[in-house]
Design a protein around this motif. Structure first.
Motif: not given
Length: 580
Positions: A351-371
């Motif tokens: 469950p999420l609390c009241n108020g503002p929230h921020r999420v960051e999301f990124r993909a990592v490929d099999k070679a280890g390259n990260t967005d």
């Protein structure tokens, strides 16, 4: 008689000559012919040499050769083993001999075997590659053949067609064009074998050890790819910017097949400074503050991830400890995590609390390259807006049946403040000229009962639906208590057509958002292979087996129908080829 005076001079040399071994075979040696060169402290014309060569075995010493001669000795050995030569220098004038000199060495004339103890990962995120090779023979050197265009060709062909450099000149030749096909052969090199400019794409290499006796007839081979481009990450589904729901669903997409997705969450209760890894194919994690995160990987067609589950992990962040029931895998090349088709992930937070929230999301490929530019989303939870519509149903999976499909899902984490009473299932199949939609509404009680029956008895052909669902509690439970239940229902569908399904939850307060669409299924009759013949656009592969028609009924409903080609029956058709 007069005296005759005679003069005579002579020298006295009572010193022993000293023997020197100017050349001898290396130890160990791969040659069955051994050469020695002697010298001594006397003048060359006065130095003669005596020697005895023996073979040392467990049964004792056996004389191989002996003799007396000049300063050069060359002998042929009977085979592999341990040998000792004993030599003397003899002064031809005085007959004095030197102290004996002995030399022992081993001979192994077999060909070398090649081993590589370190090599680049597959895939690799760098243009540099190093191969650390070793051999069963001391002082081996190495040949290598690289092939950037036709990976997997036989090594003998690679070495034969490439242009080999001289074993002594130290140069490297390469051949390009129709004959060489991007091959490059180099020989008589030391380990490690290094590359500094491997281009993105597929690469292959063969390495063989070389001694003066010959080369390894079964070279070591390796194939790897170079990927230096990071995947892009984007959200396809997010929660509303302002919501009464204490749960949130994110549906993220990567621009290329991924090894894993990672996320950060920032709100009043959570400041996760380190990235939390979502190991494929699916999992559930609970942070130290009680936040549940549940996720499911799919490919672009909605098919569940096929990455093999082999282990669990615990993720520790600066402010939050997450006990994580996710999974990872190791492939035959040693790289972790299949991910050949993993392109999307469905993530639920609760469950999420009241108020503002921020999420960051990124993909990592099999070679280890990260967005380097993660997808970012911000929203506000305001529970004062309750009651309201439920949150989104989770992880919808479809399985084909005869004239129907079994659709299963997990209940929403948050009922929005009102009990969920029904679910609406919607299936869609595409035709030339339009879409045909099939719908069904089921009560929550019936959906829960069907799930218990199906997953406990295995009536779907197995106890699991391929997404980790076994008919048991899954995922934590939201404020309304709905999140712990699995749901299922059969929905009428036309055999032979391809469907994808989504589910909507309903309560007295309203309708939830539609779920992420399911995988694609084709209903069919197992006793009638012709029933797998489809009319929808996605079924075009099967059209040579019959004819399909799209028509409009009197009520204005668009329908499609199919018939098998005359003379074609089930015996001539493969159900596997029809359905997969």
């Amino acid at each position: 008689v007069p005296w005759t005076e005679i003069d005579y001079e002579w020298s006295i040399d009572s010193t022993q000559p000293l023997l020197y071994l100017k050349s001898k075979p290396q130890d160990p040696s791969h040659e069955l012919t051994s050469t020695f060169q002697f010298s001594c402290s006397k003048t060359p014309e006065h130095c003669h040499y005596s020697y005895r060569l023996v073979s040392n075995t467990t049964n004792g010493a056996t004389t191989v050769s002996s003799g007396y001669g000049e300063d050069m000795l060359s002998v042929s050995l009977p085979g592999d083993g341990l040998y000792t030569v004993t030599a003397y220098a003899v002064d031809a004038r005085t007959g004095l001999a030197s102290e004996p000199q002995q030399y022992t060495w081993s001979v192994d004339s077999t060909l070398p075997e090649t081993y590589v103890i370190s090599h680049p990962a597959n895939p690799a995120a760098t243009a540099e590659a190093a191969f650390f090779a070793t051999s069963t023979k001391a002082r081996s050197r190495f040949d290598h053949c690289t092939n950037s265009r036709r990976r997997g060709r036989p090594s003998a062909e690679c070495f034969a067609e490439g242009v080999a450099k001289s074993a002594t000149d130290g140069s490297t030749d390469s051949e390009e064009g129709d004959g060489g096909e991007g091959m490059q052969v180099a020989s008589n090199e030391t380990s490690p074998i290094r590359f500094t400019n491997a281009e993105p794409g597929e690469h292959g290499i063969s390495i063989r050890a070389r001694t003066s006796r010959g080369v390894d007839g079964a070279p070591w081979e390796y194939a790897w790819s170079v990927d230096m481009e990071a995947p892009g990450t984007a959200f396809q589904r997010t929660p509303p910017e302002s919501t009464h729901l204490s749960s949130a669903m994110f549906f993220a997409w990567a621009s290329e097949p991924t090894f894993q997705f990672e996320f950060k969450l920032t709100d009043r209760d959570h400041t996760i400074d380190e990235w939390v890894t979502l190991w494929p194919p699916h999992g559930v994690g609970v942070t130290s503050h009680g936040l549940t995160f549940e996720y499911f990987y799919t490919d672009l067609d909605g098919q569940a991830s096929t990455t093999t589950s082999t282990s669990t992990a615990t993720t520790t962040t600066t402010a939050t400890t997450a006990t994580f029931a996710g999974t990872t895998t190791t492939n035959s090349d040693g790289a972790a995590g299949g991910g050949d088709k993993n392109r999307r992930v469905e993530l639920h937070l609760n469950p999420l609390c009241n108020g503002p929230h921020r999420v960051e999301f990124r993909a990592v490929d099999k070679a280890g390259n990260t967005d380097a530019s993660p997808a970012v989303y911000e929203w506000v939870v305001d529970r004062a807006m309750r009651p309201g519509a439920p949150s989104t149903p989770r992880h919808v999976i479809a399985q084909p049946a005869d004239s129907s499909a079994l659709v299963s899902w997990r209940a929403p984490f948050d009922d929005g403040g009102r009990t969920i009473t029904t679910f609406r299932l919607q299936g869609k199949t595409s035709f030339t000229g339009g879409n045909v939609i099939t719908q069904k509404t089921v009560t929550a009680a019936n959906a829960a009962s069907t799930a218990v029956t199906v997953f406990s008895t295995g009536t779907t052909g197995g106890g699991s639906d391929g997404g980790g669902r076994q008919g048991t509690s899954a995922g934590g439970g939201g404020s309304g208590g709905e999140g712990e239940q699995d749901m299922a229902a059969y929905i009428p569908s036309t055999n032979g057509n391809h469907y994808r399904f989504s589910v909507e939850a309903r309560s007295q307060a309203g309708f939830s958002r539609m779920s992420v669409v399911s995988n694609t299924v084709t209903p069919f009759n197992p006793m009638d292979p012709c029933s797998g013949l489809g009319c929808s656009n996605q079924a075009a592969l099967y059209l040579p087996l019959g004819a399909c028609f799209l028509h409009e009924t009197n009520g204005g409903i668009l329908e499609g129908s199919c018939m098998c080609r005359p003379g074609l029956d089930g015996k001539l058709m493969s159900m596997e080829s029809l359905l997969y």
